[in-house]
Design a protein around this motif. Structure first.
Motif, PDB file in Angstrom:
ATOM      1  N   UNK A 178      49.919  35.071  39.652  1.00 40.37           N
ATOM      2  CA  UNK A 178      51.124  34.224  39.523  1.00 40.37           C
ATOM      3  C   UNK A 178      51.032  33.231  38.357  1.00 40.37           C
ATOM      4  N   UNK A 179      49.812  32.850  37.960  1.00 41.25           N
ATOM      5  CA  UNK A 179      49.659  31.869  36.875  1.00 41.25           C
ATOM      6  C   UNK A 179      49.560  32.527  35.508  1.00 41.25           C
ATOM      7  N   UNK A 202      51.664  33.920  33.444  1.00 39.22           N
ATOM      8  CA  UNK A 202      52.659  33.501  32.439  1.00 39.22           C
ATOM      9  C   UNK A 202      52.405  32.094  31.910  1.00 39.22           C
ATOM     10  N   UNK A 203      51.738  31.279  32.709  1.00 43.38           N
ATOM     11  CA  UNK A 203      51.498  29.876  32.320  1.00 43.38           C
ATOM     12  C   UNK A 203      50.065  29.652  31.843  1.00 43.38           C
ATOM     13  N   UNK A 227      48.408  29.857  29.043  1.00 44.10           N
ATOM     14  CA  UNK A 227      48.157  29.062  27.831  1.00 44.10           C
ATOM     15  C   UNK A 227      48.455  27.588  28.088  1.00 44.10           C
ATOM     16  N   UNK A 228      49.478  27.340  28.897  1.00 43.06           N
ATOM     17  CA  UNK A 228      49.898  25.968  29.219  1.00 43.06           C
ATOM     18  C   UNK A 228      48.857  25.274  30.112  1.00 43.06           C
ATOM     19  N   UNK A 229      48.295  26.038  31.053  1.00 39.81           N
ATOM     20  CA  UNK A 229      47.372  25.437  32.013  1.00 39.81           C
ATOM     21  C   UNK A 229      45.926  25.381  31.519  1.00 39.81           C
ATOM     22  N   UNK A 284      45.526  27.300  24.702  1.00 40.49           N
ATOM     23  CA  UNK A 284      45.716  26.477  23.497  1.00 40.49           C
ATOM     24  C   UNK A 284      46.704  25.331  23.711  1.00 40.49           C
ATOM     25  N   UNK A 285      47.587  25.431  24.726  1.00 42.94           N
ATOM     26  CA  UNK A 285      48.569  24.358  24.950  1.00 42.94           C
ATOM     27  C   UNK A 285      48.047  23.301  25.930  1.00 42.94           C
TER      28      UNK A 285
END
Lengths: 250, 376
Positions: B65-66, B68-69, B71-73, B76-77
């Protein structure tokens, strides 16, 4: 007659020793702060660090969201101030009704929780400074108050340097988080950000069936911070993607 | 004295309650019993195999489930987290497994972790897969301190013990391959044979550490709850059901807290069964009662609060307290009931009975030896 040591017996002893060692280490790790704990913790950390008091002794009663506000310059050079944007609401946009949700729903919630934890370790005088702006005038413009000056100002108000450093480190992180989010959200070159812990709570158990809301908690608002972050375009795109995937702008 | 002879003597003396030498003390006999238990056979192999499957499901519920997120979590983000991350003290090579400055390697590592968890789920080359998967698991977790929960911590801690356990004796590709190979030894078994006392010793040490870990979680959490006003008065569940972050379906949470007796009973059960867990384990009936109640509690936590990885980790560890013989009895009962049901159904619709005998009762296997004593 003493039984001679043989391989199974040695294995049995090593097995018992391993269990006893871990029992000792883990009990010290979960125990209250002592000099022994500090010594053991430094060896056990970070692999065997653990705490099992998330919902106890005092159960969490307050919902704390992370909201931010941003400022940028318009074409005339005047500062424009945004509305409050609730990051937690956005990050939790897809978690309702979803038993297998992305861990994104915990990020800003935990960030604000940790930040508040450090804020709560400051003295009343230091808290007042923390809620104020960290920006000062410089000639015709503005600049962030220098690190050493800020540290000294806070330490003078409480004499607890480690708590001050710990708070300021997190404050700096929050400034970066809010700035990147604001850049992706508004598509502007962000100059300043500030944030607040937006708090709500359910009625007490005794008043659970009352229609009237028992508590109206005030938000904990922090002062403006200068956004001195260099942001990569790919990072902004990633944040924009997160906003889009979780239901778009509020 | 050979290992086999030693074990036979120890088990025999333990069973008879006497020692091989007349002057052996009670303590010496207990040590013999412990050595025989710890090194004589692989214990709880079915529970460990079940744990492998449940852990893998829990980890996939974290990773997929994570996705897609990611990079955010963690990628690089998420560089804004660096000032705190750098202070956690993970070794250099762990920090470099999911580099924030190299998207290709980060994604490759994320995919590798998913593949490793899938291999762990089906039980393929589990001895090799478990430590590598643990390294990748720690590597990903070292990139953020904000998005983990107690379940992830349990995976991290117990997997470091489980490296030494046999997790694929049942319901796995490894077991299937072993069965297909028959008496022929694999390359590893031929060139690096592991004696029973060593393999079983390490396996059972992991078992003891995992069992201790779950007792620590329960008792520690129970003590803290005992100090909380809301826990003692029975209202704690009401407050946790009202937290936005833990409401998967708000309507269900609303409905649940409106049943006052359920709130009170569930709150008190969670305190006292956690606190008394080590004591309740001592007697078979209280052990099964507490396991059933705690299983219900964890399913409830997953269902109402969405903390599935925590719930699954706890359920998997709870299962370690069920012996292999109990799983065998349960399996035989299910097979017998199933066969009887089929016979009844066939006779009801007028078909001839199934030309197959009903599996014998477990007592008939009593002296046939435990499957858990087999070496790898």
């Amino acid at each position: 007659m003493k039984r001679p040591l043989n391989k199974p017996r040695i294995m049995g002893m090593l097995s018992a020793l391993a269990v006893v060692t871990y029992v000792f280490v883990s009990l010290v790790v979960v125990s209250p702060n002592t000099p022994v704990r500090a010594a053991v913790f430094s060896v056990a950390s970070p692999y065997y660090t653990q705490k099992w008091n998330v919902f106890a002794p005092s159960i969490m009663k307050v919902n704390t969201d992370f909201s931010f506000q941003a400022q940028w310059r318009d074409a005339n050079g005047s500062l424009v101030k945004s509305e409050w944007v609730n990051i937690t609401d956005i990050e939790q946009g897809n978690s309702l009704g979803n038993w297998a949700t992305s861990r994104i729903h915990k990020q800003s919630l935990n960030a604000m929780g940790a930040y508040q934890g450090r804020y709560n370790k400051l003295t009343a005088a230091q808290k007042k400074i923390a809620r104020d702006t960290f920006i000062e005038r410089s000639g015709n413009g503005f600049q962030p108050i220098g690190n050493s000056e800020l540290i000294q100002k806070l330490v003078d108000a409480g004499n607890n340097r480690s708590s001050v450093i710990s708070f300021l480190r997190y404050d700096y992180m929050m400034m970066r988080y809010a700035t990147i989010f604001a850049t992706a959200y508004f598509g502007e070159d962000i100059e300043r950000v500030r944030w607040k812990a937006e708090r709500t709570r359910a009625n007490d158990f005794e008043h659970r069936f009352d229609a009237e809301q028992q508590f109206k908690l005030s938000d904990l608002v922090f002062g403006w911070r200068q956004s001195n972050v260099t942001i990569d375009g790919a990072v902004v795109n990633e944040y924009a993607g997160v906003i889009e995937r979780n239901g778009g702008k509020q | 004295m050979t290992v086999k002879k030693y074990l036979a003597t120890s088990i025999n003396s333990a069973a008879q309650g006497s020692s091989t030498s007349s002057d052996s003390s009670w303590a010496s006999r207990q040590i013999d019993r412990f050595v025989a238990w710890a090194t004589g056979a692989y214990r709880a192999t079915r529970s460990f195999s079940l744990l492998r499957i449940i852990y893998a499901v829990g980890m996939l519920l974290f990773l997929i489930p994570s996705y897609g997120d990611r990079a955010y979590l963690w990628g690089f983000a998420s560089t804004w987290l660096e000032p705190e991350i750098k202070r956690r003290g993970y070794p250099f090579f762990i920090e470099k497994m999911f580099p924030k400055d190299n998207t290709f390697v980060f994604d490759l590592s994320y995919w590798s972790l998913i593949v490793l968890v899938l291999l762990f789920l089906v039980g393929y080359k589990t001895r090799f897969v478990t430590p590598v998967m643990l390294l990748f698991w720690i590597g990903l977790q070292s990139n953020s301190m904000l998005v983990t929960n107690g379940g992830d911590t349990i995976f991290r801690i117990t997997l470091s013990f489980l490296i030494f356990a046999n997790l694929s004796k049942h319901w796995s590709v490894d077991a299937w391959l072993q069965k297909r190979r028959g008496h022929r030894k694999s390359y590893t078994q031929k060139h690096f044979p592991v004696p029973l006392w060593l393999g079983a010793g390490l396996h059972n040490t992991a078992l003891m550490l995992c069992c201790y870990q779950i007792m620590l979680v329960y008792v520690n959490s129970g003590i803290f709850k005992l100090m909380g006003k809301e826990w003692l008065e029975g209202s704690a569940l009401y407050y946790s059901l009202n937290l936005d972050a833990f409401q998967v379906v708000p309507l269900l949470s609303e409905l649940a807290w409106q049943i006052t007796p359920a709130v009170l009973v569930a709150t008190w059960v969670s305190i006292y069964f956690q606190l008394l867990f080590p004591v309740l384990l001592l007697w078979k009936y209280t052990r099964y009662l507490s396991l059933v109640l705690l299983l219900g509690m964890h399913v409830g936590i997953g269902f109402f609060m969405g903390l599935w990885s925590f719930s699954l980790a706890m359920i998997a560890l709870d299962m370690l307290f069920v012996r292999d013989s109990s799983w065998e009895k349960a399996g035989n009962w299910v097979r017998r009931t199933n066969t009887k049901a089929k016979q009844i159904l066939r006779s009801e619709i007028g078909l001839p009975p199934v030309p197959r005998s009903i599996p014998p009762r477990p007592e008939q296997f009593a002296n046939a030896g435990s499957s858990s004593t087999a070496s790898e």
